[in-house]
Scaffold this active site. Structure first.
Site, mmCIF file in Angstrom:
data_model
loop_
_atom_site.group_PDB
_atom_site.id
_atom_site.type_symbol
_atom_site.label_atom_id
_atom_site.label_comp_id
_atom_site.label_asym_id
_atom_site.label_seq_id
_atom_site.Cartn_x
_atom_site.Cartn_y
_atom_site.Cartn_z
ATOM 1 N N CYS A 73 5.038 8.150 -3.376
ATOM 2 C CA CYS A 73 6.444 7.555 -2.864
ATOM 3 C C CYS A 73 7.523 8.061 -3.825
ATOM 4 C CB CYS A 73 6.071 6.038 -4.119
ATOM 5 S SG CYS A 73 7.241 4.882 -3.906
ATOM 6 N N ASN A 74 8.731 8.227 -3.022
ATOM 7 C CA ASN A 74 10.270 8.389 -3.586
ATOM 8 C C ASN A 74 10.444 7.543 -4.075
ATOM 9 O OD1 ASN A 74 9.858 9.613 -0.304
ATOM 10 N ND2 ASN A 74 11.376 10.885 -2.084
ATOM 11 N N THR A 75 11.437 6.266 -3.987
ATOM 12 C CA THR A 75 11.236 5.358 -4.978
ATOM 13 C C THR A 75 10.954 5.267 -6.365
ATOM 14 O OG1 THR A 75 12.196 4.103 -3.210
ATOM 15 C CG2 THR A 75 12.178 2.809 -5.446
ATOM 16 N N CYS A 184 11.432 8.591 2.499
ATOM 17 C CA CYS A 184 10.430 7.818 2.323
ATOM 18 C C CYS A 184 9.156 8.149 2.661
ATOM 19 C CB CYS A 184 10.935 6.769 2.269
ATOM 20 S SG CYS A 184 9.106 5.699 2.271
ATOM 21 N N HIS A 186 6.875 6.787 3.547
ATOM 22 C CA HIS A 186 7.495 5.901 5.257
ATOM 23 C C HIS A 186 7.309 6.814 6.183
ATOM 24 C CE1 HIS A 186 5.574 2.511 2.673
ATOM 25 N NE2 HIS A 186 4.902 1.854 3.718
#
Length: 267
Positions: A73-75, A184, A186
């Site tokens: 997950c980038n965040t 991201c 996703h």
């Protein structure tokens, strides 16, 4: 060699990273956790992201000796890596926007960073741009909507084209944008749809292959004391909801034996 690798994300976007790693290391033992109780991570504070990261890894490590954790997950990766590396001895691999390769490949030196609001606003990302893309114009779109659209596509197979088009509307008429970073995990799952909406963009960059290579390199450097033999790939979620049985079928299609609830409140 059959290392045990845990990947986690707030949703199912991290499956794009899992898929890239699995192609490089098909015989590894995989665990995947999606933290649906706190989905989407882009709406959560940094403290919450760190707390959840430590809890998830701690809980799963108690049951399954881990050789590596991939924060898919980038965040979360822009925030949690130092805390995880301080607490756990096994290697922790993060997912960061592929700014360096994008800057290298762009012919017009105009790059689009498509990511969550959390990722786009992090100082860490500004530092990456300063370091690797100083000679480029970097346009940014921070979106939670696109994360939701991808989760919907995973569940139903359908994409709301109108909502998707609105997300990238400002880039559709951009005269020089030739490279888009899928910032991201996703977003590679709607790469085809994005290509149709942004036909002038030549390159869509996602970090999957780079991370897979990094994982393989790190595992070759570490002695694998916990190598698993004949262990099943298992998926975890952090909240039981009406989508559970549907999600379990999806995870089985991705090669996981079953989906289990990871109860983080139990000691």
């Amino acid at each position: 060699m059959k290392p045990t690798i845990l990947l986690y994300d707030s949703g199912m976007g991290g499956l794009t990273i899992y898929d890239a790693i699995r192609q490089t290391l098909p015989n590894a033992h995989y665990l995947y956790c999606f933290d649906n109780a706190y989905f989407p991570y882009s709406e959560r504070s940094e403290n919450v992201l760190i707390e959840q990261a430590v809890k998830i890894v701690q809980k799963i490590a108690e049951k399954y000796p881990l050789d590596m954790v991939v924060v898919a997950c980038n965040t979360a990766s822009t925030v949690v890596l130092p805390a995880l590396r301080e607490k756990f001895a096994f290697p922790i691999v993060g997912t960061v926007p592929a700014i360096k390769p994008a800057a290298a490949i762009s012919q017009t030196k105009t790059i689009g960073l498509l990511a969550t609001k959390g990722t786009v606003e992090r100082p860490y990302v500004a530092e990456l741009i300063e370091k690797y893309a100083k000679d480029c114009i970097v346009e940014k779109i921070g979106t939670t909507t696109l994360v939701e659209l991808v989760e919907e596509k995973i569940r139903t197979g359908n994409v709301d084209q109108d909502r998707l088009s609105k997300v990238v509307a400002e880039w559709q008429t951009h005269p020089t944008l030739d490279t888009v970073i899928l910032g991201c995990t996703h977003f590679p799952l709607v790469k085809q749809e994005l290509q149709q909406l942004l036909p002038k963009v030549k390159f869509f960059i996602d970090p999957g292959n780079g991370i897979a290579n990094r994982v393989a390199t790190l595992l070759s450097e570490f002695s694998l004391e916990n190598s698993a033999q004949n262990k099943e790939n298992i998926a975890f979620c952090t909240k039981m909801d009406e989508e559970f049985s549907k999600r379990e079928i999806i995870m089985q299609q991705w090669g996981f034996k079953r989906l289990e609830l990871l109860n983080l409140s139990q000691k």
